[in-house]
Design an enzyme around this catalytic site. Structure first.
Site, mmCIF file in Angstrom:
data_model
loop_
_atom_site.group_PDB
_atom_site.id
_atom_site.type_symbol
_atom_site.label_atom_id
_atom_site.label_comp_id
_atom_site.label_asym_id
_atom_site.label_seq_id
_atom_site.Cartn_x
_atom_site.Cartn_y
_atom_site.Cartn_z
ATOM 1 N N ARG A 1 -20.547 -55.744 23.733
ATOM 2 C CA ARG A 1 -21.648 -55.723 24.698
ATOM 3 C C ARG A 1 -22.985 -55.467 24.007
ATOM 4 O O ARG A 1 -24.015 -55.286 24.673
ATOM 5 C CB ARG A 1 -21.362 -54.653 25.759
ATOM 6 C CG ARG A 1 -22.081 -54.863 27.086
ATOM 7 C CD ARG A 1 -21.473 -54.017 28.199
ATOM 8 N NE ARG A 1 -21.348 -52.613 27.850
ATOM 9 C CZ ARG A 1 -22.315 -51.703 28.003
ATOM 10 N NH1 ARG A 1 -23.473 -52.038 28.513
ATOM 11 N NH2 ARG A 1 -22.092 -50.449 27.665
ATOM 12 N N LYS A 2 -22.995 -55.468 22.685
ATOM 13 C CA LYS A 2 -24.238 -55.283 21.930
ATOM 14 C C LYS A 2 -24.971 -56.618 21.859
ATOM 15 O O LYS A 2 -24.873 -57.364 20.879
ATOM 16 C CB LYS A 2 -23.940 -54.722 20.542
ATOM 17 C CG LYS A 2 -23.373 -53.303 20.578
ATOM 18 C CD LYS A 2 -23.096 -52.762 19.190
ATOM 19 C CE LYS A 2 -22.527 -51.349 19.254
ATOM 20 N NZ LYS A 2 -22.218 -50.801 17.906
ATOM 21 N N THR A 3 -25.689 -56.908 22.922
ATOM 22 C CA THR A 3 -26.411 -58.166 23.055
ATOM 23 C C THR A 3 -27.885 -57.884 23.349
ATOM 24 O O THR A 3 -28.276 -56.747 23.603
ATOM 25 C CB THR A 3 -25.820 -59.019 24.192
ATOM 26 O OG1 THR A 3 -25.804 -58.233 25.398
ATOM 27 C CG2 THR A 3 -24.395 -59.459 23.867
ATOM 28 N N THR B 1 -22.887 -61.056 17.421
ATOM 29 C CA THR B 1 -24.140 -61.306 18.145
ATOM 30 C C THR B 1 -25.337 -60.578 17.543
ATOM 31 O O THR B 1 -26.473 -60.826 17.961
ATOM 32 C CB THR B 1 -23.999 -60.868 19.618
ATOM 33 O OG1 THR B 1 -23.530 -59.518 19.671
ATOM 34 C CG2 THR B 1 -23.021 -61.767 20.360
#
Length: 289
Positions: free
Chosen positions: A136-138, A274
């Protein structure tokens, strides 16, 4: 490999495209005034090696500006420079109005797809049968594009947001005083349809999470050797007693991922899919008359 995931996109994504166009031209389009309204053709060039991804986003930018895109390669295709990727037809002013927004989208999305493909190729070469996932590191406001690139590249998106799965990390566990209490509270609101994943820093924590009914155990920041030992120990100890998946996360990169491959590990998650990804170099050039 050629595929499209356009039908996965939510209704809101076209509104995001509108907002990005508005961000780039909030008042007067001075450059557009210079080139005018003549009908022109622009060529999209792929100027660095990559995997084409982000076609729906690129298309929608120009659709909103009354232009038409004709693709010469399919989404998911690996290409080498210099490649004529597409032609775009429309008024000169509109072509340039959409140029930067469209290029930013496709460059970022394709860069993530290319890195995902390289990792997927390593997985295939080593025969690792587990799942390799992004995290979820976006980038805030850009997650949809980045997760789309992960899919096109051939990796798993993991959870899309906080509502997609319940992940209990150190701060959640601290708030309740124990892993067991945190799982019980999460289950009381998450119901039967949401899986619960628990971040564990030791085998003892993993044992508690498994006993309490966690669906996925994340072994966080283990060394490759320590991971293999812990994974085997946990799978052996709980065989025929509990069903669960083991995930490894923390510090895994494209250069080290192969050292984490293990038959006892079901999922490897990597933020570097990402983060810190080189963009693919595209340019859009209007053909000279």
């Amino acid at each position: 490999m050629s595929t499209s995931y356009a039908h996965l996109l939510p209704p809101s994504w076209k509104t995001q495209i509108t907002q990005w166009i508005e961000e780039d031209v909030p008042s007067f389009d001075y450059g557009g005034y210079v080139v005018g309204e003549t009908d022109q053709i622009a060529i999209l060039y792929g100027k660095s090696e990559g995997v084409l991804a982000g076609v729906p986003f690129f298309d929608e930018v120009f659709k909103q500006l009354d232009c038409r895109v004709e693709w010469h390669i399919s989404e998911g295709t690996h290409f080498t420079p210099i490649k004529k990727v597409a032609h775009v037809y429309g008024k000169a002013r509109n072509l340039l109005l959409g140029e930067r927004v469209a290029l930013n989208l496709i460059s970022r999305c394709s860069g993530i797809a290319y890195k995902s493909r390289l990792i997927a190729d390593i997985q295939k070469a080593y025969g690792f049968k587990g799942i390799i996932a992004a995290t979820r590191k976006t980038t805030p406001g850009f997650r949809l594009v980045e997760k789309y690139g992960v899919l096109v590249g051939g990796l798993d998106t993991h959870r899309m947001d906080l509502s997609a799965m319940i992940m209990l990390k150190d701060n959640h566990i601290w708030s309740q005083g124990s892993i067991t209490k945190a799982i019980q509270l999460a289950r009381s609101v998450g119901g039967f349809s949401l899986k619960i994943e628990v971040e564990c820093r030791s085998e003892a924590e993993a044992d508690e999470a498994i006993e309490a009914g966690a669906d996925i155990i994340m072994l966080d920041n283990f060394t490759d050797r320590g991971l293999k030992d812990a994974a085997k120990s946990l799978k052996d100890r709980w065989r025929d007693k509990r069903q669960f998946l083991l995930e490894s996360s923390g510090g895994i990169t494209i250069d080290t991922v192969a050292s984490y491959f293990n038959d006892n590990i079901d999922i490897l998650s990597m933020s570097t899919v990402t983060q810190g990804v080189a963009h693919i170099d595209f340019s859009l050039k209007i053909q000279k008359s």
